[in-house]
Scaffold this active site. Sequence first.
Site, mmCIF file in Angstrom:
data_model
loop_
_atom_site.group_PDB
_atom_site.id
_atom_site.type_symbol
_atom_site.label_atom_id
_atom_site.label_comp_id
_atom_site.label_asym_id
_atom_site.label_seq_id
_atom_site.Cartn_x
_atom_site.Cartn_y
_atom_site.Cartn_z
ATOM 1 N N LYS A 216 -0.327 8.518 18.977
ATOM 2 C CA LYS A 216 -0.947 8.514 17.645
ATOM 3 C C LYS A 216 -2.383 7.996 17.742
ATOM 4 C CE LYS A 216 0.073 8.096 12.875
ATOM 5 N NZ LYS A 216 0.200 7.010 11.930
ATOM 6 N N GLY B 249 0.844 -1.206 0.000
ATOM 7 C CA GLY B 249 0.000 0.000 0.000
ATOM 8 C C GLY B 249 0.872 1.247 0.000
ATOM 9 N N GLY C 191 4.041 1.038 2.374
ATOM 10 C CA GLY C 191 5.017 0.066 1.863
ATOM 11 C C GLY C 191 5.737 0.622 0.646
#
Length: 294
Positions: A177, A8, A11
Site C-alpha cells: 500500500k 474520521g 472509524g
Amino acid sequence: MIAILGAGSMGRLWAATLPAGQVAFVPRPGQAPDSVCYRFQPIDDKSVSVTVPWLQPGQSPDLLLVTTKAGNTLEALKAALPSIANSTPILLFQNGLGSQQQVAQTWPSRPVLAASTTEGANRPEPGLTVHAGRGDTWVGALNPVGHPLVKRVTQLLADSGLAVHPEQDILAKLWQKLVINAGINAFTAVLDCPNGEILEQPFYQRWINPLCREISHLLAAAGRPEHTPEALRETIEAVARRTAANTSSMRADVLARRTTEIDFINGYLMRLGRQHGIPTPVNQMLTEQVQQLN
Ligand code: KPL
C-alpha cells in the site's frame, strides 16, 4: 465491545458496520459528552442514521481499533491507553509506515496488530459518511504478543460483514500500500487533481520513473521482495486507473486543511534512504512540496 479511537471516515465506517450496541468511540481529552451521530450511506442500500456512544470509564473493550491519522496516533494512544487493559489488542489502521513501528516500540508488552485495508470511505459533508468502495482488510501481528490474537481480532472485525482476512506478513501488505500511496497521493495533492488525471500530467511523467527507481532500491535494502521500477510503475498506474475518479486521501487532507500523512509515505521512504545510504531526491522533493501545501 469494540472501542474505536479516531472518528474520521474509516472509524465511522467500522462503527456503522459492526453490530450496533457493541461499538464505542474513545473520547479524546476535552471531548463533548454527546454521542457521535451521523448518516451512513452503504454502497448499495438506503442511508441509515448511526449513533455511537463514547466509551465510559470502567468499560473494558475486547479490541481497540485505532483509526487516527498516522501523525496523531502516538499522542492519541498515550492519552487513551492508561484506561485500557494491557491485554486489549490494539489494531492500527494508519496509512504509510513508521507510526505502526513507533506504537509497537512504545508498548512492547501490549498486543499490537496492524490492518491494511482497501475499503473506501469518505465524508463529503460533515454529518455524512459514505462507503465509497468495497475492498478487503488484512489483519496481522506487529509483535510477538499480538500473534495469538490475529484470528480472534479478524473474527471480531468480520462481524461487520466486510471482507476481513488474517495475514501472516502484514508488513508486506503495508509495503504494497505504501508503494501505491507513494506513487499516487503526493502527485494528486501537488497537481490538485483526481487520481486518474496524474497520468497525463507532465510533472508526473517527469518524475515517476526516477521515483520508482528509488523505491525499488529501498525495497531491496529493507529486505522486502525486489520489484523492478517498471513493475512498480505498472502497479501504481493500474490503481490510479482503477480509482481514476477518486480524490486521494492526501488531496482530501490538503483541501480540508488537515495535516497530511506525507511524513509517513514519501517522508518515510526518504528517512529509510538516509538510514541505508540510498539517495532519494524525488521522495524528498515530493515530501517538501506537499509540506509546503500544508
Ligand atoms: O489509498 C489511497 C488513498 O487515497 O490514500 C488510494 C489507493 C490512492 C486511493 O485513493
